[in-house]
Design an enzyme around this catalytic site. Sequence first.
Site, PDB file in Angstrom:
ATOM      1  N   SER A 161       3.244   3.785 -13.810  1.00 24.87           N
ATOM      2  CA  SER A 161       3.042   3.701 -12.360  1.00 24.87           C
ATOM      3  C   SER A 161       2.056   4.777 -11.900  1.00 24.87           C
ATOM      4  O   SER A 161       0.900   4.773 -12.309  1.00 24.87           O
ATOM      5  CB  SER A 161       4.405   3.783 -11.650  1.00 24.87           C
ATOM      6  OG  SER A 161       4.301   3.376 -10.317  1.00 24.87           O
ATOM      7  N   ASP A 218       7.693  -7.301 -11.144  1.00 20.98           N
ATOM      8  CA  ASP A 218       7.538  -5.965 -10.584  1.00 20.98           C
ATOM      9  C   ASP A 218       7.358  -6.083  -9.074  1.00 20.98           C
ATOM     10  O   ASP A 218       6.427  -6.728  -8.597  1.00 20.98           O
ATOM     11  CB  ASP A 218       6.298  -5.312 -11.214  1.00 20.98           C
ATOM     12  CG  ASP A 218       6.167  -3.843 -10.891  1.00 20.98           C
ATOM     13  OD1 ASP A 218       6.430  -3.461  -9.741  1.00 20.98           O
ATOM     14  OD2 ASP A 218       5.755  -3.082 -11.793  1.00 20.98           O
ATOM     15  N   HIS A 243       9.887  -2.967 -12.594  1.00 22.36           N
ATOM     16  CA  HIS A 243       9.130  -1.708 -12.599  1.00 22.36           C
ATOM     17  C   HIS A 243       9.928  -0.551 -13.222  1.00 22.36           C
ATOM     18  O   HIS A 243       9.491   0.583 -13.197  1.00 22.36           O
ATOM     19  CB  HIS A 243       8.754  -1.358 -11.149  1.00 22.36           C
ATOM     20  CG  HIS A 243       7.638  -0.367 -11.006  1.00 22.36           C
ATOM     21  ND1 HIS A 243       6.325  -0.647 -11.331  1.00 22.36           N
ATOM     22  CD2 HIS A 243       7.623   0.914 -10.545  1.00 22.36           C
ATOM     23  CE1 HIS A 243       5.569   0.401 -11.081  1.00 22.36           C
ATOM     24  NE2 HIS A 243       6.327   1.371 -10.614  1.00 22.36           N
TER      25      HIS A 243
END
Length: 283
Positions: free
Chosen positions: A151, A228, A261
């Site tokens: 991320s 995600d 995620h």
Amino acid sequence: NMSIKEVASNRSFGGWQKVYQHESEECKCTMRFGFFPPQAEIKKCPALYYLSGLTCTEQNVVTKGGTQGPAAKNGIVVITPDTSPRGCNIEGENDSYDFGSGAGFYVNATEDKWKTNYRMFAYVTKELPQVIRANFGDKVDGDKMSIFGHSMGGHGALVCALKEPGKYKSVSAFAPITNPIQCPWGQKALKGYLGDNIEDHKEYDSCELVKKYKGPVLDILIDQGTNDEFLKRELFPDHFQTACADAGVKLNLRLQEGYDHSYYFMSSFMEDHINHHAKYLNA
């Protein structure tokens, strides 16, 4: 001052998962990092740096990432820094999850309020490798480094590799923020740390950096979960895919069906990523 202090040690996959702290010159505060050397007790091993995402400390990947097994198998030291300076007593540093503490975005800040401490790009690319070399010269091969992350940390890994050609043998990312100048997280952070000039923001945007990359051949691996929640608003892997194709930079973008995620996603593909880096680090 390169001295470090051990704060945790746990036996894992034949090695020891350690956490150390030290006084950082770049961040002007106490910083922690995880350090896992498997075969490093008997020979020098290459280093793989993992950069974490928003809200994380060095602990998240150490406890949930599943790095130790594949690292032990491949004889790689995994080094996991924190995501920001800590306890700097800057007004507002703890006000939001996506700016300040836990959200350093791997930039060298230039705005007055943040520029003294928020120098995570310099910390990751320069200071931490120097600290490792000074303290673990017998365990770590300082000339062999790769980098990956998740991320915000995936953004950080890509930016470090693209801004420092030749420093890292390989780079990969899980669900990276690839085009921060186009997404809410990135716009907030880059404006806050760097001011209003979009040209300054582009210096920390992988889609912009890859356009002018002139270094050794890079083989980039990205895994992205199709479920995600941030995919369409914050991450834009398709933007990076286009930018890499235009620049002639090799990218293997894998869309992983049904994954989100979280660390459930990352731990599922951690071995693939460490194997990807091992190809280059152990060559």
